[in-house]
Design a protein around this motif. Structure first.
Motif, mmCIF file in Angstrom:
data_model
loop_
_atom_site.group_PDB
_atom_site.id
_atom_site.type_symbol
_atom_site.label_atom_id
_atom_site.label_comp_id
_atom_site.label_asym_id
_atom_site.label_seq_id
_atom_site.Cartn_x
_atom_site.Cartn_y
_atom_site.Cartn_z
ATOM 1 N N ASN A 54 0.847 -1.200 0.000
ATOM 2 C CA ASN A 54 0.000 0.000 0.000
ATOM 3 C C ASN A 54 0.876 1.241 0.000
ATOM 4 O OD1 ASN A 54 -1.928 -2.128 1.595
ATOM 5 N ND2 ASN A 54 -3.090 -0.702 0.337
ATOM 6 N N CYS A 55 0.516 2.173 -0.844
ATOM 7 C CA CYS A 55 1.260 3.420 -0.965
ATOM 8 C C CYS A 55 1.353 4.106 0.394
ATOM 9 C CB CYS A 55 0.546 4.325 -1.967
ATOM 10 S SG CYS A 55 1.354 5.893 -2.269
ATOM 11 N N THR A 56 2.519 4.637 0.689
ATOM 12 C CA THR A 56 2.720 5.266 2.003
ATOM 13 C C THR A 56 2.148 6.681 2.047
ATOM 14 O OG1 THR A 56 4.937 6.073 1.419
ATOM 15 C CG2 THR A 56 4.782 3.891 2.458
ATOM 16 N N HIS A 57 1.526 7.117 0.957
ATOM 17 C CA HIS A 57 0.848 8.409 0.985
ATOM 18 C C HIS A 57 -0.518 8.229 1.633
ATOM 19 C CE1 HIS A 57 -1.212 11.906 -1.285
ATOM 20 N NE2 HIS A 57 -0.590 12.390 -0.212
ATOM 21 N N LEU A 58 -1.490 7.709 0.873
ATOM 22 C CA LEU A 58 -2.834 7.541 1.432
ATOM 23 C C LEU A 58 -3.358 6.122 1.270
ATOM 24 C CD1 LEU A 58 -4.478 10.923 0.385
ATOM 25 C CD2 LEU A 58 -3.632 10.271 2.644
ATOM 26 N N GLY A 59 -2.471 5.214 0.940
ATOM 27 C CA GLY A 59 -2.848 3.803 1.009
ATOM 28 C C GLY A 59 -3.353 3.143 -0.250
ATOM 29 N N CYS A 60 -3.340 3.837 -1.383
ATOM 30 C CA CYS A 60 -3.729 3.169 -2.633
ATOM 31 C C CYS A 60 -2.776 2.011 -2.929
ATOM 32 C CB CYS A 60 -3.665 4.155 -3.801
ATOM 33 S SG CYS A 60 -5.005 5.351 -3.822
ATOM 34 N N VAL A 61 -3.204 1.169 -3.865
ATOM 35 C CA VAL A 61 -2.356 0.050 -4.282
ATOM 36 C C VAL A 61 -1.596 0.463 -5.546
ATOM 37 C CG1 VAL A 61 -2.302 -2.343 -5.054
ATOM 38 C CG2 VAL A 61 -3.942 -1.624 -3.303
ATOM 39 N N PHE A 89 4.086 2.353 -9.635
ATOM 40 C CA PHE A 89 3.528 3.693 -9.810
ATOM 41 C C PHE A 89 2.177 3.749 -9.130
ATOM 42 C CE2 PHE A 89 0.656 6.440 -12.348
ATOM 43 C CZ PHE A 89 1.225 7.652 -11.987
ATOM 44 N N CYS A 90 1.991 4.706 -8.258
ATOM 45 C CA CYS A 90 0.710 4.879 -7.598
ATOM 46 C C CYS A 90 -0.090 5.934 -8.364
ATOM 47 C CB CYS A 90 0.885 5.306 -6.147
ATOM 48 S SG CYS A 90 -0.721 5.432 -5.313
ATOM 49 N N PRO A 91 -1.175 5.511 -8.998
ATOM 50 C CA PRO A 91 -1.917 6.436 -9.856
ATOM 51 C C PRO A 91 -2.774 7.436 -9.094
ATOM 52 C CG PRO A 91 -3.014 4.304 -9.805
ATOM 53 C CD PRO A 91 -1.765 4.163 -8.975
ATOM 54 N N CYS A 92 -2.955 7.220 -7.798
ATOM 55 C CA CYS A 92 -3.859 8.117 -7.064
ATOM 56 C C CYS A 92 -3.354 9.550 -7.066
ATOM 57 C CB CYS A 92 -4.049 7.596 -5.642
ATOM 58 S SG CYS A 92 -5.012 6.073 -5.603
ATOM 59 N N HIS A 93 -2.085 9.719 -6.748
ATOM 60 C CA HIS A 93 -1.534 11.076 -6.724
ATOM 61 C C HIS A 93 -0.144 11.128 -7.336
ATOM 62 C CE1 HIS A 93 -4.224 10.385 -3.222
ATOM 63 N NE2 HIS A 93 -4.813 11.463 -3.691
ATOM 64 N N GLY A 94 0.257 10.052 -8.003
ATOM 65 C CA GLY A 94 1.509 10.100 -8.768
ATOM 66 C C GLY A 94 2.777 9.843 -7.985
ATOM 67 N N SER A 95 2.785 8.841 -7.147
ATOM 68 C CA SER A 95 4.038 8.479 -6.478
ATOM 69 C C SER A 95 4.748 7.378 -7.275
ATOM 70 C CB SER A 95 3.771 7.991 -5.046
ATOM 71 O OG SER A 95 3.472 9.082 -4.204
ATOM 72 N N HIS A 96 6.049 7.532 -7.386
ATOM 73 C CA HIS A 96 6.869 6.560 -8.111
ATOM 74 C C HIS A 96 7.805 5.866 -7.117
ATOM 75 C CE1 HIS A 96 6.193 8.364 -12.272
ATOM 76 N NE2 HIS A 96 5.672 9.281 -11.459
ATOM 77 N N GLY A 100 7.038 12.056 -6.113
ATOM 78 C CA GLY A 100 5.631 12.136 -5.755
ATOM 79 C C GLY A 100 5.446 12.355 -4.261
ATOM 80 N N PRO A 101 4.185 12.419 -3.830
ATOM 81 C CA PRO A 101 3.883 12.849 -2.456
ATOM 82 C C PRO A 101 4.116 11.799 -1.368
ATOM 83 C CG PRO A 101 1.863 12.321 -3.608
ATOM 84 C CD PRO A 101 2.968 12.197 -4.624
ATOM 85 N N ALA A 102 4.271 10.538 -1.708
ATOM 86 C CA ALA A 102 4.442 9.536 -0.650
ATOM 87 C C ALA A 102 5.703 9.855 0.165
ATOM 88 C CB ALA A 102 4.537 8.140 -1.250
HETATM 89 S S1 FES Z 1 -2.061 7.254 -2.262
HETATM 90 FE FE1 FES Z 1 -0.363 6.863 -3.547
HETATM 91 S S2 FES Z 1 0.236 8.805 -4.226
HETATM 92 FE FE2 FES Z 1 -1.432 9.220 -2.892
#
Ligand code: FES
Length: 183
Positions: A120-127, A144-151, A161-163
């Protein structure tokens, strides 16, 4: 928003080419065909509550392939990295990283080809995407996390990205050349 995140996670999960729910201390084998193992391997409620370790046979995971599984209700990625991916991860100047860690700190010595991280992305938890064939792997051959663009790179480290943090490495150990126990 939490709702949007949940929806995205669900959609992403549906796209997974390999999704495994593993049972406690059950050895998981992977075939070339997607096989829903949920019913056979899903641990009973007591086992889940106890958070028992799980054993995983990595042999069927081909180089360049990744799988997903759940342990203690958390998503985990296991990737069999290519030589190129390992070299890229090793070549990074750690001082430039947002969450500085060497690649060697994130894998087990002698088993550099296998990376095991929470999924899970360390930003807001998307996969993040990057496991299924054709998935975007981001700018650093990882996820690549498509929710907010973390690589994330091929070591699961946040590179853009924001993570704020790397994908964490869960507790695990090799108990044979290509077998690990998570937990
Ligand atoms: S939850 Fe992955 S970039 Fe925001």
């Amino acid at each position: 928003m939490a709702h949007a995140t949940d929806t995205k996670s669900t959609e992403t999960t549906r796209r997974d080419f390999l999704m495994l729910a593993t049972g406690a201390a059950g050895v998981v084998g992977l075939g070339a065909v997607v096989v829903p193992l949920v019913s056979q391997l899903a641990p009973d409620a007591q086992t889940v509550a106890a958070g028992a370790p799980i054993d995983l046979d990595l042999t069927p995971i081909a180089e360049g392939q990744a799988i997903k599984l759940f342990w203690r209700g958390k998503l985990i990625f296991v990737r069999h990295r290519t030589k190129k991916e390992i070299e890229e991860a090793r070549a990074v100047d750690v001082a430039t990283l947002k969450d500085p860690q060497t690649d060697a700190q994130r894998v087990k010595a002698g088993h550099d080809q296998f990376l095991v991280v929470y999924g899970n992305c360390t930003h807001l938890g998307c996969v993040p995407l990057g496991n299924a064939p054709g998935d975007p792997k981001g700018d650093f051959d990882g996820w690549f996390c498509p929710c907010h663009g973390s690589h994330y790179d091929s070591s699961g480290r946040i590179r853009k990205g924001p993570a704020p943090l790397n994908l964490p490495v869960p507790p695990y150990a090799f108990n044979a050349d290509a077998k690990i126990r998570i937990g």
